[in-house]
Write a protein that holds these residues in place. Structure first.
Motif, PDB file in Angstrom:
ATOM      1  N   UNK A 187     -31.064-125.158 -37.024  1.00  0.00           N
ATOM      2  CA  UNK A 187     -32.111-124.405 -37.177  1.00  0.00           C
ATOM      3  C   UNK A 187     -33.410-125.226 -36.496  1.00  0.00           C
ATOM      4  N   UNK A 188     -33.696-126.322 -36.256  1.00  0.00           N
ATOM      5  CA  UNK A 188     -34.557-126.875 -35.531  1.00  0.00           C
ATOM      6  C   UNK A 188     -34.257-126.770 -33.940  1.00  0.00           C
ATOM      7  N   UNK A 189     -33.204-126.784 -33.554  1.00  0.00           N
ATOM      8  CA  UNK A 189     -33.064-126.568 -32.077  1.00  0.00           C
ATOM      9  C   UNK A 189     -33.199-125.051 -31.698  1.00  0.00           C
ATOM     10  N   UNK A 190     -32.716-124.233 -32.797  1.00  0.00           N
ATOM     11  CA  UNK A 190     -33.293-122.717 -32.683  1.00  0.00           C
ATOM     12  C   UNK A 190     -34.488-122.360 -32.518  1.00  0.00           C
ATOM     13  N   UNK A 191     -35.155-123.075 -33.348  1.00  0.00           N
ATOM     14  CA  UNK A 191     -36.909-122.879 -33.358  1.00  0.00           C
ATOM     15  C   UNK A 191     -37.385-123.298 -32.075  1.00  0.00           C
ATOM     16  N   UNK A 192     -37.069-124.448 -31.344  1.00  0.00           N
ATOM     17  CA  UNK A 192     -37.152-124.859 -30.305  1.00  0.00           C
ATOM     18  C   UNK A 192     -37.329-123.704 -29.205  1.00  0.00           C
ATOM     19  N   UNK A 193     -35.875-123.146 -28.995  1.00  0.00           N
ATOM     20  CA  UNK A 193     -35.690-122.120 -27.938  1.00  0.00           C
ATOM     21  C   UNK A 193     -36.607-120.689 -28.538  1.00  0.00           C
TER      22      UNK A 193
END
Length: 102
Positions: free
Chosen positions: A65-71
């Motif tokens: 979820x954190x990596x998706x929010x970055x993108x």
């Protein structure tokens, strides 16, 4: 030219290119992930998975979820609710034909 770049400068340039790509994809919400997959073999989710893979390789804690929010620039579910459309039968067929296993 790349032979004259030191590793730090090359990494900084690559990071700038990545940030520009992500910002471009954030502004092009009309381009669906399935379109990206069908044309280029990767999408926003792939980028976020690669971000998480890089964090994992460095031993840095990062959730999917954190990596998706970055993108995506916002929580993934929020982006999906605002921008994701149901894939057409043509898009699904093209994806099945060109699927790279993502």
């Amino acid at each position: 030219m790349t032979d004259t770049l030191d590793d730090k400068t090359r990494t900084e340039l690559e990071a700038a290119v990545y940030r520009r790509l992500v910002e471009h994809l954030r502004t092009r919400t009309d381009v669906q992930n399935i379109d990206l997959m069908n044309l280029a073999g990767f999408c926003r989710n792939c980028l976020s998975n690669w971000m998480k893979d890089a964090a994992d390789a460095k031993g840095l804690p990062m959730t999917k979820d954190e990596s998706r929010e970055i993108v995506y620039g916002e929580p993934y579910d929020q982006w999906r609710a605002k921008h994701q459309k149901e894939a057409t039968p043509e898009q699904k067929a093209a994806f099945q034909k060109s699927s790279t296993g993502h």
